[in-house]
Enzyme design. Structure first.
Site, PDB file in Angstrom:
ATOM      1  N   GLU A 291      33.055  43.522  41.467  1.00 24.51           N
ATOM      2  CA  GLU A 291      34.380  43.152  41.981  1.00 24.51           C
ATOM      3  C   GLU A 291      35.340  44.208  41.459  1.00 24.51           C
ATOM      4  OE1 GLU A 291      34.710  40.695  43.962  1.00 24.51           O
ATOM      5  OE2 GLU A 291      32.923  39.494  43.600  1.00 24.51           O
ATOM      6  N   CYS A 330      43.760  40.821  41.175  1.00 23.12           N
ATOM      7  CA  CYS A 330      42.936  41.591  42.110  1.00 23.12           C
ATOM      8  C   CYS A 330      43.230  41.208  43.552  1.00 23.12           C
ATOM      9  CB  CYS A 330      41.467  41.372  41.789  1.00 23.12           C
ATOM     10  SG  CYS A 330      41.040  39.632  41.686  1.00 23.12           S
TER      11      CYS A 330
HETATM   12  P1  NAP Z   1      37.919  48.404  33.351  1.00 22.30           P
HETATM   13  O1  NAP Z   1      38.557  49.401  32.486  1.00 22.30           O
HETATM   14  O2  NAP Z   1      36.954  48.876  34.372  1.00 22.30           O
HETATM   15  O3  NAP Z   1      37.249  47.342  32.372  1.00 22.30           O
HETATM   16  C1  NAP Z   1      36.591  46.227  32.881  1.00 22.30           C
HETATM   17  C2  NAP Z   1      35.553  45.769  31.882  1.00 22.30           C
HETATM   18  O4  NAP Z   1      34.538  46.754  31.798  1.00 22.30           O
HETATM   19  C3  NAP Z   1      36.080  45.581  30.470  1.00 22.30           C
HETATM   20  O5  NAP Z   1      35.451  44.470  29.892  1.00 22.30           O
HETATM   21  C4  NAP Z   1      35.640  46.855  29.782  1.00 22.30           C
HETATM   22  O6  NAP Z   1      35.494  46.713  28.376  1.00 22.30           O
HETATM   23  C5  NAP Z   1      34.299  47.053  30.434  1.00 22.30           C
HETATM   24  N1  NAP Z   1      33.771  48.402  30.330  1.00 22.30           N
HETATM   25  C6  NAP Z   1      34.439  49.571  30.302  1.00 22.30           C
HETATM   26  N2  NAP Z   1      33.563  50.595  30.198  1.00 22.30           N
HETATM   27  C7  NAP Z   1      32.322  50.051  30.144  1.00 22.30           C
HETATM   28  C8  NAP Z   1      31.010  50.569  29.990  1.00 22.30           C
HETATM   29  N3  NAP Z   1      30.799  51.880  29.872  1.00 22.30           N
HETATM   30  N4  NAP Z   1      29.967  49.729  29.952  1.00 22.30           N
HETATM   31  C9  NAP Z   1      30.159  48.399  30.054  1.00 22.30           C
HETATM   32  N5  NAP Z   1      31.378  47.839  30.166  1.00 22.30           N
HETATM   33  C10 NAP Z   1      32.449  48.661  30.228  1.00 22.30           C
HETATM   34  O7  NAP Z   1      38.987  47.558  34.165  1.00 22.30           O
HETATM   35  P2  NAP Z   1      40.246  46.782  33.588  1.00 22.30           P
HETATM   36  O8  NAP Z   1      41.259  47.802  33.230  1.00 22.30           O
HETATM   37  O9  NAP Z   1      39.883  45.751  32.592  1.00 22.30           O
HETATM   38  O10 NAP Z   1      40.670  45.974  34.887  1.00 22.30           O
HETATM   39  C11 NAP Z   1      41.505  46.509  35.864  1.00 22.30           C
HETATM   40  C12 NAP Z   1      40.782  46.693  37.151  1.00 22.30           C
HETATM   41  O11 NAP Z   1      39.987  45.568  37.457  1.00 22.30           O
HETATM   42  C13 NAP Z   1      41.740  46.833  38.300  1.00 22.30           C
HETATM   43  O12 NAP Z   1      41.510  48.068  38.901  1.00 22.30           O
HETATM   44  C14 NAP Z   1      41.424  45.703  39.252  1.00 22.30           C
HETATM   45  O13 NAP Z   1      41.385  46.094  40.575  1.00 22.30           O
HETATM   46  C15 NAP Z   1      40.078  45.283  38.841  1.00 22.30           C
HETATM   47  N6  NAP Z   1      39.939  43.838  39.026  1.00 22.30           N
HETATM   48  C16 NAP Z   1      39.179  43.383  40.039  1.00 22.30           C
HETATM   49  C17 NAP Z   1      39.019  42.023  40.232  1.00 22.30           C
HETATM   50  C18 NAP Z   1      38.158  41.487  41.326  1.00 22.30           C
HETATM   51  O14 NAP Z   1      37.846  40.296  41.306  1.00 22.30           O
HETATM   52  N7  NAP Z   1      37.749  42.283  42.273  1.00 22.30           N
HETATM   53  C19 NAP Z   1      39.625  41.115  39.361  1.00 22.30           C
HETATM   54  C20 NAP Z   1      40.404  41.613  38.347  1.00 22.30           C
HETATM   55  C21 NAP Z   1      40.546  42.983  38.170  1.00 22.30           C
HETATM   56  P3  NAP Z   1      36.671  47.166  27.363  1.00 22.30           P
HETATM   57  O15 NAP Z   1      37.857  46.347  27.704  1.00 22.30           O
HETATM   58  O16 NAP Z   1      36.091  46.839  26.047  1.00 22.30           O
HETATM   59  O17 NAP Z   1      36.875  48.618  27.611  1.00 22.30           O
END
Ligand code: NAP
Length: 553
Positions: A291, A330
């Site tokens: 997602e 999102c």
């Molecule tokens: P993110 O930076 O991609 O982080 C998401 C999750 O992934 C966090 O728990 C992060 O952990 C983890 N993560 C990062 N690098 C990783 C790796 N190498 N291996 C495993 N896990 C890893 O995104 P975010 O900043 O939290 O969220 C914002 C984005 O999420 C937005 O772009 C939004 O569009 C999207 N979003 C989508 C939905 C949906 O349902 N489609 C819902 C909400 C948000 P850490 O925090 O520890 O780095």
């Protein structure tokens, strides 16, 4: 039959004792880092709480930048945790029927209700949520759990789900085929975004546990306090190994994946891209649900007057999605399409509503919108607004500069609501290429034709949800056929449903959540469909009466 983790105190579900480095539940004041007594968050792995080791990451209050808690960046036995889930967790859940697993989920929902005020306070402090934002996340989590608890009761004392009817595959009806869903053996690894620490954890957990898979959940580090507290509440309500928590950076988490595992990820598209090609996922064909980003659209059809019910619904949805959770949803509406001859009227109405939105510390009474969740988020949103500003006109809020209420000077990650405008939406590249994850939307003009509206949706290259507001069935029919391939959900606003509509930004457990293309191509929830991510479909072939007895027909 629930087995408790060794050493846990069943009278205090918020405490699990007995292991080195155990984190005891502190009081709320300690939890928030008052009096220099900062909480060190622990992970719940292999049946005990451990704080890890190594460098530390600090969680802050995004309104004041006050430190709230710390977490070590590593030092956990993840091999042990995956093994514990596969053996103990898998065995314990495998002994339960859908009805019994559903009863566990009902217990988790009840635990949320019991700690609701505490969870809301944590979401306000650590997530920059207003009270209303916090309730949306926390109550949404409880609702998803309750929905799947009820589904478990309906699926009853079974462990297989029939997929369709028996099929005659032989010369006579004696030789039959029957598709069934059976729980997948392995670990469900849940990686969540920062914006919904409660709902994100619960909606994934509900589906996996009901299907019968043990879960390791990893919340985003920056806003992990709510998820951490939830797992404190849940841990002793579940069989051993059914739920584990890794709090803090992911480290080498993905390297522990193996055959039969499932990864459900919510987050940014850059992280998603890395996951798709991760050797552990590729090597074992690990099922991956993504997602990710989404440029959701809202379209006003030409038949709607702003003064009627459908027009009022459209305005309310646009303004709510801009400000709720400070636009960090999102499903939020990023692109708004209105007939060219109504453009000025819509612009005035949106502006009129937005000037009433108060921005500041959400811990204060009367604040309508809080800060962004992190400094990184604020910087990303500023960069996104700058890109958009180069190709659009200002309509409201300039580039987001704001003087927030009740915040020490220069502190907090605040950006005010921003509305941009363009008369040429199809040639405005930044509008369709980059999701600004904050309180920003763009008003666009069109000719009122459903084909143009559908093409506008498609330019987002795959959305989670888009919405159209019309009482003209012919217009809606033409639009839906052309737009539906580009979005996971189509919300059709009209006068008859306006009074009971939750708006396009609310994800319902009974309907699919996910979208094609840019949105990641994933599917979550959708009632029973949500279990299928965590189950294997198997075609059974044999004597019709044996097949019937297997599915309890
Ligand atoms: P993110 O930076 O991609 O982080 C998401 C999750 O992934 C966090 O728990 C992060 O952990 C983890 N993560 C990062 N690098 C990783 C790796 N190498 N291996 C495993 N896990 C890893 O995104 P975010 O900043 O939290 O969220 C914002 C984005 O999420 C937005 O772009 C939004 O569009 C999207 N979003 C989508 C939905 C949906 O349902 N489609 C819902 C909400 C948000 P850490 O925090 O520890 O780095």
């Amino acid at each position: 039959m629930i087995r408790r983790a060794a050493g846990a105190d069943p009278r205090r579900p918020d405490r699990a004792a007995g292991a080195a480095g155990v984190s005891m539940s502190p009081t709320l004041g300690e939890r928030w880092g008052k009096n220099g007594n900062m909480q060190l968050l622990a992970s719940y792995l292999s049946g005990s709480w451990s704080v890890g080791s190594g460098s530390k990451v600090t969680l802050v209050n995004p309104s004041t930048e006050e430190p709230l808690a710390e977490v070590h960046a590593g030092g956990h036995d993840l091999t042990g945790a995956f093994g514990y889930a596969r053996t103990t967790g898998g065995r314990e859940l495998g002994q339960l029927t859908f009805a019994q697993r559903g009863a566990l989920l009902a217990g988790l929902a009840k635990a949320i209700h019991g700690a609701r005020e505490e969870l809301i306070a944590l979401a306000i402090a650590n997530g920059g949520n207003t009270r209303s934002d916090a309730k949306f996340d926390i109550d949404g989590g409880a609702l998803a759990l309750s929905h799947y608890a009820e589904l478990g009761a309906r699926l009853g004392e079974a462990q297989l789900i029939a997929d369709g009817e028996p099929i005659q595959v032989g010369r006579t009806a004696r030789m039959a085929g029957q598709h069934v869903w059976v729980r997948q053996r392995g670990v469900a690894l849940h990686i969540n975004a920062f914006n919904f620490p409660s709902w994100g954890l619960c909606e994934k957990l509900a589906c996996a546990l009901l299907a019968g898979m043990p879960v390791i959940t990893k919340p985003a580090t920056a806003t992990a306090l709510v998820a951490h507290r939830l797992v404190e509440l849940f841990a002793n309500l579940l069989p051993a190994g059914a739920l584990q928590l890794l709090v803090g950076p992911p480290g080498w988490l993905l390297d522990h994946l193996g055959p039969g595992d499932v990864v459900a990820f919510t987050g940014g598209s850059d992280t998603a891209r890395m996951l798709r090609t991760h050797p552990g996922i590729v090597a074992h064909s690990v099922r991956l649900n993504i997602e990710a980003d989404s440029l959701n659209a809202a379209i006003l059809a030409p038949d709607v007057a702003l003064s009627d019910e459908t027009g009022g619904l459209f305005l309310a949805d646009v303004v709510r999605d801009l400000t709720q959770k400070t636009g960090q949803k999102c499903t939020a509406i990023r692109r708004v399409l209105v007939p060219a001859d109504r453009f000025a009227e819509v612009a005035d109405a949106v502006r009129e509503r937005l000037v009433r939105v108060t921005v500041g510390d959400p811990a204060r009474e009367g604040i309508g919108m809080g800060p962004l969740a992190t400094a990184q988020q604020r910087d990303d949103v500023r960069a996104g607004i700058a890109r958009l500003a180069a190709a659009t006109d200002a309509l409201h809020g300039g580039t987001g500069e704001i003087d927030p209420i009740g915040v020490p000077a220069g502190k907090g990650y605040f950006i005010g609501p921003v509305v941009r405008a363009t008369q040429s939406p199809m040639t405005c590249a930044p509008l369709h290429e980059h999701e600004i994850f904050g309180p920003v939307t763009t008003l666009c003009a069109y000719d009122g034709q459903p084909a143009f509206a559908a093409e506008f949706v498609a330019r987002g290259e795959g959305c989670l949800v888009s919405s159209a507001y019309s009482d003209d069935r012919d217009w809606v029919g033409k639009f839906v056929t052309a737009a539906a391939p580009w979005t996971g959900r189509l919300y059709l606003g009209s006068s008859k449903m306006a009074a009971q509509s939750p708006g396009p930004g609310t994800v319902l457990p009974s309907l699919l959540h996910g979208g094609p293309g840019r949105a990641g191509g994933g599917e979550e929830l959708g009632g029973e469909r949500g279990l299928h991510r965590y189950m294997q479909r198997c075609a059974l072939e044999g004597d019709a009466s044996i097949l019937k007895s297997l599915i309890g027909a």
